[in-house]
Enzyme design. Structure first.
Site, short mmCIF file in Angstrom:
data_model
loop_
_atom_site.label_atom_id
_atom_site.label_comp_id
_atom_site.label_asym_id
_atom_site.label_seq_id
_atom_site.Cartn_x
_atom_site.Cartn_y
_atom_site.Cartn_z
N GLY A 66 25.37 19.80 -45.42
CA GLY A 66 25.35 18.33 -45.45
C GLY A 66 24.32 17.90 -46.48
O GLY A 66 24.18 18.52 -47.54
N ARG A 67 23.56 16.87 -46.14
CA ARG A 67 22.59 16.35 -47.10
C ARG A 67 21.58 17.43 -47.51
O ARG A 67 21.37 17.69 -48.70
CB ARG A 67 21.85 15.15 -46.49
N ILE A 68 20.93 18.07 -46.52
CA ILE A 68 19.84 19.00 -46.86
C ILE A 68 20.41 20.31 -47.42
O ILE A 68 19.92 20.82 -48.44
CB ILE A 68 18.94 19.25 -45.64
N HIS B 241 6.64 23.23 -38.43
CA HIS B 241 7.62 22.13 -38.48
C HIS B 241 7.15 21.01 -39.44
O HIS B 241 6.90 19.88 -39.01
CB HIS B 241 7.89 21.57 -37.08
N ILE B 242 7.05 21.37 -40.72
CA ILE B 242 6.57 20.41 -41.72
C ILE B 242 7.63 20.10 -42.78
O ILE B 242 7.30 19.68 -43.89
CB ILE B 242 5.27 20.91 -42.41
N GLY B 243 8.91 20.33 -42.42
CA GLY B 243 9.98 20.11 -43.41
C GLY B 243 9.91 18.76 -44.10
O GLY B 243 10.07 18.66 -45.32
N ARG C 219 32.00 22.64 -41.72
CA ARG C 219 33.28 22.34 -41.07
C ARG C 219 34.28 21.77 -42.06
O ARG C 219 35.48 21.96 -41.93
CB ARG C 219 33.05 21.36 -39.92
N THR C 220 33.78 21.08 -43.09
CA THR C 220 34.68 20.44 -44.06
C THR C 220 34.28 20.83 -45.48
O THR C 220 33.10 21.10 -45.74
CB THR C 220 34.60 18.91 -43.94
N GLU D 254 9.06 24.67 -29.34
CA GLU D 254 7.86 24.18 -30.06
C GLU D 254 6.92 23.42 -29.14
O GLU D 254 7.40 22.69 -28.28
CB GLU D 254 8.29 23.25 -31.20
N ARG E 63 16.89 23.67 -36.89
CA ARG E 63 16.33 23.55 -35.54
C ARG E 63 16.17 24.95 -34.97
O ARG E 63 17.01 25.83 -35.19
CB ARG E 63 17.25 22.73 -34.63
P1 NAP Z 1 23.88 16.55 -42.11
O1 NAP Z 1 23.95 15.84 -43.43
O2 NAP Z 1 24.54 15.95 -40.93
O3 NAP Z 1 24.44 18.04 -42.36
C1 NAP Z 1 24.73 18.93 -41.31
C2 NAP Z 1 25.67 20.01 -41.83
O4 NAP Z 1 25.91 20.93 -40.77
C3 NAP Z 1 27.04 19.52 -42.29
O5 NAP Z 1 27.40 20.21 -43.48
C4 NAP Z 1 27.97 19.94 -41.15
O6 NAP Z 1 29.29 20.20 -41.57
C5 NAP Z 1 27.30 21.22 -40.75
N1 NAP Z 1 27.71 21.68 -39.43
C6 NAP Z 1 27.70 21.00 -38.26
N2 NAP Z 1 28.16 21.78 -37.27
C7 NAP Z 1 28.46 22.98 -37.85
C8 NAP Z 1 28.99 24.19 -37.36
N3 NAP Z 1 29.30 24.33 -36.06
N4 NAP Z 1 29.16 25.21 -38.23
C9 NAP Z 1 28.84 25.07 -39.54
N5 NAP Z 1 28.34 23.95 -40.06
C10 NAP Z 1 28.15 22.91 -39.22
O7 NAP Z 1 22.37 16.76 -41.70
P2 NAP Z 1 21.09 16.95 -42.66
O8 NAP Z 1 20.51 15.62 -42.97
O9 NAP Z 1 21.46 17.86 -43.76
O10 NAP Z 1 20.10 17.68 -41.63
C11 NAP Z 1 20.44 18.96 -41.10
C12 NAP Z 1 19.50 19.33 -39.96
O11 NAP Z 1 18.23 19.65 -40.50
C13 NAP Z 1 19.20 18.19 -38.97
O12 NAP Z 1 20.20 18.12 -37.96
C14 NAP Z 1 17.85 18.54 -38.44
O13 NAP Z 1 17.97 19.22 -37.22
C15 NAP Z 1 17.25 19.47 -39.49
N6 NAP Z 1 16.04 18.92 -40.14
C16 NAP Z 1 14.86 19.58 -40.02
C17 NAP Z 1 13.73 19.10 -40.66
C18 NAP Z 1 12.41 19.81 -40.56
O14 NAP Z 1 11.37 19.15 -40.50
N7 NAP Z 1 12.38 21.13 -40.57
C19 NAP Z 1 13.79 17.94 -41.42
C20 NAP Z 1 15.02 17.29 -41.53
C21 NAP Z 1 16.13 17.79 -40.88
P3 NAP Z 1 30.29 19.00 -42.02
O15 NAP Z 1 29.64 18.35 -43.21
O16 NAP Z 1 31.53 19.68 -42.41
O17 NAP Z 1 30.39 18.09 -40.84
#
Ligand code: NAP
Length: 311
Positions: A148-150, A277-279, A170-171, A259, A230
């Site tokens: 996704g975004r990250i 956890h400093i992402g 998934r997509t 955590e 996570r």
């Molecule tokens: P996002 O844009 O919603 O991207 C999530 C991605 O995961 C999408 O590509 C989605 O696929 C994919 N996904 C979901 N379920 C899946 C599965 N069962 N198998 C394979 N891929 C799957 O979220 P984001 O903004 O990138 O953030 C991602 C995660 O990073 C967050 O949910 C958060 O927990 C974590 N995070 C951590 C920190 C930190 O401080 N370490 C900071 C920010 C975020 P589709 O696109 O096909 O739906």
């Protein structure tokens, strides 16, 4: 009219006072339990569980404005049943988290922590041709589990290091594929072909424990696992065992299942870079996260739609 809202006290220095003028704020610190009462909004940190009991104790609540893009600390079903909106802070933390992911990739591949420890120990005896040999990135394969975004932001930085990119999501992501040459594969191929596997999927019932003894065994010998998503995506005991056996080359982790507790075997395991956890921890990003959370509260309490709802 001022609205009674609960806001995490740890956000106080990150918020502009001008943003808070219409709110009657009760600041709650992370170690205080969620109180009972007639507050209409809560802005919690991701360490605060907001479930059925908390929602029942806040019967006037209209919005949970989470200060994170992940929202696995909120019981979405309970919130929906009570008509409580849930918002998150997507987008503003993408670059900060992608950069931190690369910090972990480079630190694990080039054995940064071992090098720092050696210098500090006073045991370094000088340049040696075989000292702390790491993984050359050029020509290797980076596998993104979640794009996704990250995940995509991490992948977009990969061509600069000469890495081939695989991803499982998934997509399909045609723009990402066109811009980076990334190839969408199933998780089996991702694990089998990647020299570095980096996790970027949310914590959901499908992704919990997705990295376990079985999937770790399917990773290449010497491969590196990075997790800035996570903690509960990874079975930590199995990861520690894979590192102890030497099957995995290294692990770079920013997040953990329980955590701030860290599994003792993981703490003791070799070749780990463990961050607290400093992402998203840059001043700009943390200010924007706090501002978006409060802007969501103000929109909803002002009768407007939330800016960034999670559903
Ligand atoms: P996002 O844009 O919603 O991207 C999530 C991605 O995961 C999408 O590509 C989605 O696929 C994919 N996904 C979901 N379920 C899946 C599965 N069962 N198998 C394979 N891929 C799957 O979220 P984001 O903004 O990138 O953030 C991602 C995660 O990073 C967050 O949910 C958060 O927990 C974590 N995070 C951590 C920190 C930190 O401080 N370490 C900071 C920010 C975020 P589709 O696109 O096909 O739906």
């Amino acid at each position: 009219m001022t609205h009674r809202v609960l806001i995490a006290a740890e956000l106080r220095n990150l918020l502009e006072p001008s943003q808070l003028t219409d709110l009657d704020i009760t600041w709650i610190s992370a170690d205080q339990p969620t109180p009972k009462g007639d507050w209409v909004a809560i802005v919690p940190l991701l360490s605060r569980w907001v479930g059925g009991t908390e929602l029942k104790n806040l019967p006037k609540l209209r919005i949970v404005a989470n200060v994170a893009v992940g929202y696995n600390n909120v019981d979405l079903v309970a919130a929906e049943m009570r008509g409580v909106l849930v918002t998150n802070t997507p987008g503003v933390l993408t670059d900060a988290t992608a950069d931190l992911t690369w910090a972990l990739i480079l630190a694990t591949a080039r054995r940064l922590v071992e090098g720092v420890d050696l210098v500090r120990s006073g045991r370094w005896t000088g340049w040696h041709p075989e000292q702390l040999l790491g993984l050359e990135l050029r020509g290797r394969t980076l596998g993104l589990l979640g794009a996704g975004r990250i995940g995509q932001a991490v992948g977009r930085r990969a061509p600069a290091f000469g890495l081939r990119v695989l991803y499982a999501a998934r997509t399909p992501k045609p723009d990402f594929e066109r811009d980076t040459g990334a190839i969408r594969v199933d998780i089996g191929r991702l694990l089998a072909e990647s020299d570095i596997v980096s996790l970027h999927a949310p914590s959901t019932p499908e992704t919990k424990g997705i990295i376990n003894a079985d999937t770790l065994a399917r990773m290449k010998s010497g491969a590196i696992l990075i997790n800035t998503a996570r903690g509960d995506l990874v079975r930590e005991e199995a990861l520690a065992a894979a590192l102890e056996r030497g099957h995995l080359g290294a692990a770079g982790l920013d997040v953990y299942t329980d955590e701030p507790a860290i599994h003792p075997r993981l703490l003791a395991a070799p070749r780990t870079v463990l961050l607290p956890h400093i992402g998203s921890a840059t001043a700009e990003t943390r200010r924007q996260m706090a501002a978006i959370a409060v802007a969501n509260v103000e929109a909803v309490l002002g009768g407007k739609p939330p800016l960034t709802p999670v559903y």
